[in-house]
Design an enzyme around this catalytic site. Structure first.
Site, PDB file in Angstrom:
ATOM      1  N   ASP A  94       0.861  -1.172   0.000  1.00  0.00           N
ATOM      2  CA  ASP A  94       0.000   0.000   0.000  1.00  0.00           C
ATOM      3  C   ASP A  94       0.905   1.232   0.000  1.00  0.00           C
ATOM      4  OD1 ASP A  94      -2.316   1.667   0.464  1.00  0.00           O
ATOM      5  OD2 ASP A  94      -1.705   1.745   2.565  1.00  0.00           O
ATOM      6  N   ASP A  96      -0.243   5.146   0.906  1.00  0.00           N
ATOM      7  CA  ASP A  96      -0.472   6.130   1.965  1.00  0.00           C
ATOM      8  C   ASP A  96      -0.354   5.482   3.339  1.00  0.00           C
ATOM      9  OD1 ASP A  96      -1.023   7.638  -0.227  1.00  0.00           O
ATOM     10  OD2 ASP A  96      -2.941   8.409   0.502  1.00  0.00           O
ATOM     11  N   GLU A 103      -0.914  10.888   4.135  1.00  0.00           N
ATOM     12  CA  GLU A 103      -2.091  10.596   3.334  1.00  0.00           C
ATOM     13  C   GLU A 103      -2.147  11.666   2.239  1.00  0.00           C
ATOM     14  OE1 GLU A 103      -4.506   8.151   3.577  1.00  0.00           O
ATOM     15  OE2 GLU A 103      -3.343   7.146   5.144  1.00  0.00           O
ATOM     16  N   ARG A 139     -14.256  13.311  -1.256  1.00  0.00           N
ATOM     17  CA  ARG A 139     -13.021  14.033  -0.931  1.00  0.00           C
ATOM     18  C   ARG A 139     -12.398  14.665  -2.178  1.00  0.00           C
ATOM     19  NH1 ARG A 139      -9.903   9.561   2.482  1.00  0.00           N
ATOM     20  NH2 ARG A 139     -11.090   8.218   1.069  1.00  0.00           N
ATOM     21  N   SER A 182      -2.346   1.779  -4.815  1.00  0.00           N
ATOM     22  CA  SER A 182      -2.808   2.856  -3.943  1.00  0.00           C
ATOM     23  C   SER A 182      -4.236   3.271  -4.237  1.00  0.00           C
ATOM     24  CB  SER A 182      -1.888   4.078  -4.112  1.00  0.00           C
ATOM     25  OG  SER A 182      -2.348   5.168  -3.348  1.00  0.00           O
ATOM     26  N   GLY A 183      -4.972   3.542  -3.167  1.00  0.00           N
ATOM     27  CA  GLY A 183      -6.261   4.196  -3.288  1.00  0.00           C
ATOM     28  C   GLY A 183      -6.089   5.686  -3.464  1.00  0.00           C
ATOM     29  N   LYS A 227      -7.315  -3.728  -5.539  1.00  0.00           N
ATOM     30  CA  LYS A 227      -5.974  -3.994  -5.013  1.00  0.00           C
ATOM     31  C   LYS A 227      -5.660  -5.486  -5.066  1.00  0.00           C
ATOM     32  CE  LYS A 227      -5.105  -0.071  -1.957  1.00  0.00           C
ATOM     33  NZ  LYS A 227      -4.617   0.342  -0.618  1.00  0.00           N
ATOM     34  N   ASN A 253      -8.960  -1.096   3.426  1.00  0.00           N
ATOM     35  CA  ASN A 253      -8.882  -1.143   1.972  1.00  0.00           C
ATOM     36  C   ASN A 253      -7.819  -2.131   1.478  1.00  0.00           C
ATOM     37  OD1 ASN A 253      -9.946  -0.126  -0.468  1.00  0.00           O
ATOM     38  ND2 ASN A 253      -8.188   1.222  -0.743  1.00  0.00           N
TER      39      ASN A 253
END
Length: 293
Positions: A94, A96, A103, A139, A182-183, A227, A253
């Site tokens: 991952d 962040d 983040e 966001r 990554s998200g 992912k 996540n």
């Protein structure tokens, strides 16, 4: 049919008493042990036993080992010997709060003067009021109007997690494949991946028109299912079995990806992720678990 596992305990400086406690915990649970083996990584000392376990006893053994040092600064892991003996591995991280300390969405939102609003949406998602995709869209909308030059400014603010660069450098020198999923956003991950020499990397893509962010995401959302799919695709692409893959993450996540991997590591993670992972890093250094195992 039982499988062979290496059970580890590790700390900056293991004591003889801690090693005895570990051996006694193993002995109470099973008598099919060999070892022990002691050694050092660049930062940690470790002690291990090799044992055979049927699949229905793996979780119980892992929980027993963790409970042995619940109040001590000692970490434990239960690692399949098939993973440790594999010639090549796939490591998927991952980004962040794992590969990097920050983040990215919060760094971008700060430039838009919307940090508090983004934090509120994040907290709503953590309470289960929004799923990841809903949270992401809400966001990203706060970023509308930011100039695309913000990507360079945010990239300059990025700080890698301790040990991350050394882990990747060592893994790639050993012929292993290293990837990041990554998200967050490709505009930030792409230069990071190039700098670190990652073999694969994927993230969400922020839409930009006339030099400014539109507040929208283009293409497929990289959520927990995506992912896990990325890990499987990269495994197939390089011919490394899923059983020889390692997934590292910190949040919900990442759980599907961690479940799909042969071995999972929770890094500075939420309690539910620690509970699901094969090993957890409590001190903030990514090298620790993988260097000794």
């Amino acid at each position: 049919m039982p499988d062979r596992y290496a059970a580890f305990c590790y700390a900056p400086e293991l004591t003889a008493q801690q090693c005895r406690r570990f051996d006694e915990a193993i002995a109470r649970f099973t008598d099919s042990t060999t070892g022990p083996r002691d050694g050092r990584t660049p930062d940690y000392s470790f002690h291990s036993q090799t044992l055979e376990l049927p699949s229905e006893q793996i979780r119980q053994t892992r929980d027993l080992l963790r409970g042995t040092f619940a109040k001590a600064p000692v970490s434990t892991a239960l690692v399949p010997t098939s993973l440790r003996e594999g010639a090549k591995k796939l490591i998927v991280m991952d980004v962040d709060s794992t590969l990097i300390q920050q983040e990215v969405i919060e760094l971008l939102a700060a430039h838009a003067g919307r940090a508090e609003e983004v934090r509120a949406v994040t907290e709503a998602a953590m309470r289960g009021e929004l799923d990841f995709e809903q949270s992401l869209h809400a966001r990203v909308q706060t970023l509308a109007g930011l100039p695309e030059t913000v990507f360079g400014e945010v990239h300059e603010a990025i700080r890698f997690s301790p040990g991350a660069e050394r882990l990747i450098r060592t893994a790639r020198a050993g012929g292993h494949t290293v990837a990041a999923v990554s998200g967050g956003f490709s505009q930030i991950l792409a230069p990071i991946a190039a700098r670190l020499g990652l073999d694969f990397a994927t993230a969400n893509d922020l839409e930009v028109e006339d030099g400014r962010l539109t507040g929208r995401v283009r293409g497929r959302i990289i959520d927990r299912a995506a992912k896990a799919q990325a890990l499987r695709q990269w495994s197939a692409a390089v011919g490394i079995p899923l059983g020889a893959s390692i997934a590292i993450g910190d949040g919900a996540n990442d759980l599907d990806m961690m479940s799909a991997a042969g071995f999972s590591v929770a890094f500075n993670a939420k309690p539910a992720v620690v509970e699901a992972a094969d090993a957890a890093i409590w001190r903030l250094d990514l090298v620790v678990d993988l260097a000794g195992l």
